[in-house]
Design a protein around this motif. Structure first.
Motif, PDB file in Angstrom:
ATOM      1  N   PRO A   1      49.167  43.989  33.350  1.00 49.58           N
ATOM      2  CA  PRO A   1      48.399  42.861  33.893  1.00 49.58           C
ATOM      3  C   PRO A   1      49.271  41.737  34.450  1.00 49.58           C
ATOM      4  N   VAL A   2      50.526  41.659  34.009  1.00 44.30           N
ATOM      5  CA  VAL A   2      51.421  40.584  34.432  1.00 44.30           C
ATOM      6  C   VAL A   2      52.250  41.002  35.634  1.00 44.30           C
TER       7      VAL A   2
ATOM      8  N   VAL B   1      46.404  53.537  47.174  1.00 38.65           N
ATOM      9  CA  VAL B   1      44.940  53.453  47.216  1.00 38.65           C
ATOM     10  C   VAL B   1      44.451  52.099  46.737  1.00 38.65           C
ATOM     11  N   TYR B   2      45.005  51.617  45.642  1.00 40.65           N
ATOM     12  CA  TYR B   2      44.497  50.398  44.999  1.00 40.65           C
ATOM     13  C   TYR B   2      45.276  49.146  45.388  1.00 40.65           C
ATOM     14  N   GLY B   3      46.197  49.273  46.329  1.00 44.90           N
ATOM     15  CA  GLY B   3      46.890  48.097  46.845  1.00 44.90           C
ATOM     16  C   GLY B   3      47.914  47.557  45.871  1.00 44.90           C
ATOM     17  N   GLN B   4      47.963  46.245  45.750  1.00 41.88           N
ATOM     18  CA  GLN B   4      48.980  45.600  44.933  1.00 41.88           C
ATOM     19  C   GLN B   4      48.344  44.561  44.033  1.00 41.88           C
ATOM     20  N   ALA B   5      49.031  44.269  42.943  1.00 41.33           N
ATOM     21  CA  ALA B   5      48.554  43.250  42.019  1.00 41.33           C
ATOM     22  C   ALA B   5      49.752  42.666  41.289  1.00 41.33           C
ATOM     23  N   GLY B   6      49.519  41.532  40.638  1.00 44.02           N
ATOM     24  CA  GLY B   6      50.534  40.907  39.812  1.00 44.02           C
ATOM     25  C   GLY B   6      51.773  40.502  40.584  1.00 44.02           C
ATOM     26  N   LEU B   7      52.916  40.567  39.905  1.00 42.85           N
ATOM     27  CA  LEU B   7      54.174  40.179  40.533  1.00 42.85           C
ATOM     28  C   LEU B   7      54.554  41.127  41.662  1.00 42.85           C
TER      29      LEU B   7
END
Length: 806
Positions: A505-506, A513-519
């Motif tokens: 989560p950090v 498919v789901y792209g990017q998240a977090g750092l």
């Protein structure tokens, strides 16, 4: 002179396609950044076919049309060769078929050069020619097929050989209208009697096309009829009436015909359904944006991601690999053909050939602008082909017959041009076609330069994920340079590996498919090598490889040993932990539970977003919690024994930064501000920043998690903080409050607070080092989504004992 000019232009065209073919050959080596690859070679067959056919056609035009326009054939030859190489690059099987159709087209073109230049036979047999075209088109209602097996049955044929009658029907309609109106104009009939036969015949053709649902060709028929009628009569009301009729037809069609409604909706707002009905246009725009100014390079883009790239969207395919520069050149070639076609019309020796040349030019111009405009979202999609360029034997053959007509009309300079009492319609036609080309060029620049960088970051853009397989992404390291996220594999199969999935989560993820998240999302430019590398290196890699240079490693402030401890203590409980250096704002640990494993996104990604426990959310920065009594130590530091009213509390909370998102290189969200303190919602990171004031003499630090980036020229370069520290509480009051909350036998101040609302209970544990602490001042915030004071205190105490004992 004509032979010399045409020969020189054809040499330039051949040189361009030769260089293009060489780049295509070596493109696998460039993409893989290795010489040990399978090189592209089959397209050289196409180049050899094109070269041989063009040499034959050049000799034939010199032999039979010595006074021809020397610019028309080279422009068409380059367009057809460019299209052939693009099709071959996308699918060698279709490339070979296009090469065969090019051979047929050139054979018909060369044979047609022997016909009488006055084209009187076309005028004489206008009814027979048009009737034949209508009959063939009508046959598709009974015997029609579709080579792809689905969609409208607009073709005749079998066994791999198909012909689309509606393609030559456009040209036959032009021939009929030019011949009929040229025959009637000298008689000076009234306007409406003049139109009745043409309206009947054109209406019959339109009826067939509407029944076939070939709406793109129907649109071209209407526009062709309008333009030729305007050229003959010079009445502007024809243009206005047709514009109104088209608008009305579009409106009625939108309400009654599904395919029109889908295409109009996709034109007006393609982003509303980017993976459904608008998938084609969205991928077309992404291809244009991916090409940018100079393009990814022949063979180095991903034009195959656009459906029907060999035909309907070949312009987008060319735009991705040759960029704005290449497509402006392609538009210039189209405009050259249109301009020379209009010149041939003005120089025609009689009315029939003048109308015919203008009609053929209009046909080429309208069809080109319709398909290019559809690719660029300048116009709704129509599904027509790009003359000379798109895959399709019927279209290619019709285009070369149209070129033959223009060459034969324009190659009679010794004959005096027919009188032209009113040249204004031709001037307006030229202006409208030029305006269309200019609009296409401006729209190209808009998507390639201005909007491109934004839309390329969309999660439904698979191109960046494909590029990531060929270029290593930079790693995420902890403060001691221990790897957290790494890229493993070799060129063509690079994959991201997440070594500490509890940090999901950090630190987030990057996924095709789901792209990017977090750092991974917030530091993407460094990790992809688009920032931190020299501008010259970025430019060179983009020019040579069509990709960014290798990504750069980023060092975080996270201490993995402390992080592992925090994750272990939080376990299966919902909540978060933030451990921070109270003076520098460096985040030493940040845990958010429940968590997820980014390594398993392929299997679990679809269900994670639907999980009611919201594991994708970083609760430390994006969770919104009520404060309750959590800030008692801070309230005491500010107000002492006095009891502040609501307005004073809200003002104090605002000074602590609760009404603005923390400035940090990671995704954060702003909680809810309110006039009632009980309605305020904050994130644990915001509480940790505010609590740091008790451990650092009233100063709120600037939060930091991305500490440095490892650049190729300067080594590790420190990344600056995004904000400045704030003096929130008087130093003496902050120090006194911290000392007041040190429990007997403890070396740190601490406080357990509780809050709750209608949805859940929240337990807060705030703690930190005392003001006189000799080491680095620390602050800790534990947030539990449950009523459990003992657990919150236990977790916080164990972490602080571990940290302070070091």
């Amino acid at each position: 002179m004509q032979n010399l000019i045409q020969s020189r232009l054809l040499r330039w065209a051949a040189a361009f396609l030769f260089i293009y073919s060489i780049i295509l050959t070596f493109s696998p080596a460039v993409r893989e950044r290795s010489w040990d690859v399978d090189y592209r070679l089959s397209h050289w067959v196409g180049f050899a076919m094109w070269l041989g056919l063009i040499v034959i056609a050049h000799w034939a035009t010199a032999q039979y049309l010595p006074d021809r326009d020397p610019h028309l054939f080279p422009a068409a030859a380059l367009l057809s060769g460019w299209g052939l190489m693009t099709i071959w690059r996308l699918d060698s099987t279709f490339g070979l078929r296009q090469g065969i159709w090019l051979s047929v087209s050139i054979a018909v073109f060369v044979a047609g050069l022997r016909l009488p230049q006055n084209l009187a036979f076309l005028r004489r047999y206008k009814y027979l020619l048009l009737t034949s075209g209508l009959v063939l088109t009508a046959f598709t209602l009974i015997f029609g097929t579709n080579p792809s097996g689905i969609g409208p049955r607009l073709w005749l044929g079998c066994c791999g050989v198909y012909f689309q009658p509606s393609e030559p029907l456009k040209l036959l309609l032009v021939i009929y209208l030019a011949a009929y109106l040229a025959d009637r104009i000298p008689i000076r009939l009234r306007f409406f009697p003049l139109l009745i036969p043409t309206v009947f015949v054109t209406g019959l053709a339109l009826l067939l096309l509407f029944v076939q649902r070939d709406l793109g060709t129907a649109s071209i028929f209407i526009l062709l009829y309008t333009v030729i009628l305007y050229l003959v009569t010079g009445r502007r009301r024809v243009l206005l009436v047709t514009a109104g009729a088209l608008a009305l037809a579009l409106f009625i069609g939108y309400l009654s015909i599904d395919i029109i409604r889908i295409r109009v909706d996709g034109w007006l707002d393609p982003w509303a359904d980017p993976v459904g009905e608008s998938y084609q246009i969205v991928q077309s725009l992404l291809a244009v944006a991916n090409g940018g100014i100079s393009g990814r390079g022949p063979g180095l883009g991903n034009p195959g991601l656009v459906p029907v790239a060999i035909s309907d969207f070949i312009f987008a395919a060319i735009a991705e690999e040759t960029g704005l520069v290449g497509t402006i050149g392609l538009l210039a070639l189209i405009w050259l053909i249109l301009a020379r076609g209009l010149i041939a019309s003005l120089r025609a020796p009689d009315g029939f050939r003048r109308f015919l040349a203008a009609g053929v030019t209009t046909y080429l111009g309208i069809q080109s602008l319709l398909i290019i405009g559809g690719n660029l979202r300048l116009l709704p999609l129509t599904g027509v082909t790009l003359p000379f360029v798109s895959y399709g034997g019927s279209s290619l053959l019709t285009s070369f017959i149209a070129l033959l007509i223009l060459l034969m009309i324009g190659g009679q300079h010794e004959i005096e041009p027919a009188s032209l009492p009113n040249p204004q319609p031709y001037t307006i036609l030229g202006g409208l076609l030029g305006l269309g080309i200019a609009a296409a060029a401006l729209t190209l620049a808009w998507w390639a330069i201005l909007r491109g960088p934004d839309i390329l970051t969309r999660t439904d853009n698979p191109r960046r994920a494909i590029a990531d397989r060929y270029v290593p992404r930079g790693g995420l390291l902890d403060r001691n340079n221990q790897p957290i996220h790494v890229t493993r594999g070799e060129s063509g199969s690079f994959a991201r590996v997440y070594l500490f999935p509890e940090l999901g989560p950090v630190t987030g993820y990057t996924h095709p498919v789901y792209g990017q998240a977090g750092l991974e999302a917030s530091l993407d430019e460094y990790l992809r090598g688009l920032k931190g590398n020299p501008s010259s290196l970025i430019w060179w890699d983009h020019l040579l490889y069509g990709t960014p240079p290798p990504g750069l490693d980023v060092r975080l402030s996270i201490d993995l040993n402390l992080q592992i401890l925090a994750d272990g203590l939080l376990g299966d409980h919902h909540g978060s932990i933030v451990v921070m250096n109270a003076q520098t704002g460096e985040i030493l640990a940040m845990a958010s539970h429940p968590t997820f494993d980014p390594n398993k996104l392929d299997e679990e990604g679809g269900s994670l977003s639907q999980n009611p426990d919201s594991p994708l959310i970083n609760r430390a920065t994006q969770g919104h919690y009520p404060l309750g009594s959590a800030l008692t130590p801070l309230v005491f530091a500010q107000f002492g024994e006095a009891q502040p009213n609501n307005a004073e509390l809200v003002a104090f909370y605002k000074s602590l930064g609760f009404f603005q998102a923390p400035a940090i290189n990671m995704p954060v969200s702003l909680g809810a501000g309110a006039e009632n303190p009980e309605d305020i919602r904050v994130s644990p990171l915001q509480v940790a920043l505010a609590s740091a004031a008790l451990s650092d003499h009233g100063i709120i630090p600037s939060p930091r998690i991305a500490m440095a980036v490892n650049t190729p020229e300067q080594g590790w370069v420190v990344l600056p903080a995004l904000s400045q520290p704030i003096g929130a509480i008087q130093a003496e009051a902050a120090d006194e409050a911290a000392l007041s909350f040190i429990a007997k036998g403890k070396t740190y101040w601490g406080y357990v607070g509780q809050a709750g609302d209608e949805d859940s209970d929240v337990t807060w544990f705030l703690a930190g080092t005392p003001p006189a602490w000799q080491g680095s001042p620390l602050v800790l915030v534990v947030t539990l989504e449950e009523d459990n004071r003992f657990l919150a205190n236990s977790i916080g105490s164990q972490i602080l004992r571990e940290v302070l004992s070091q």
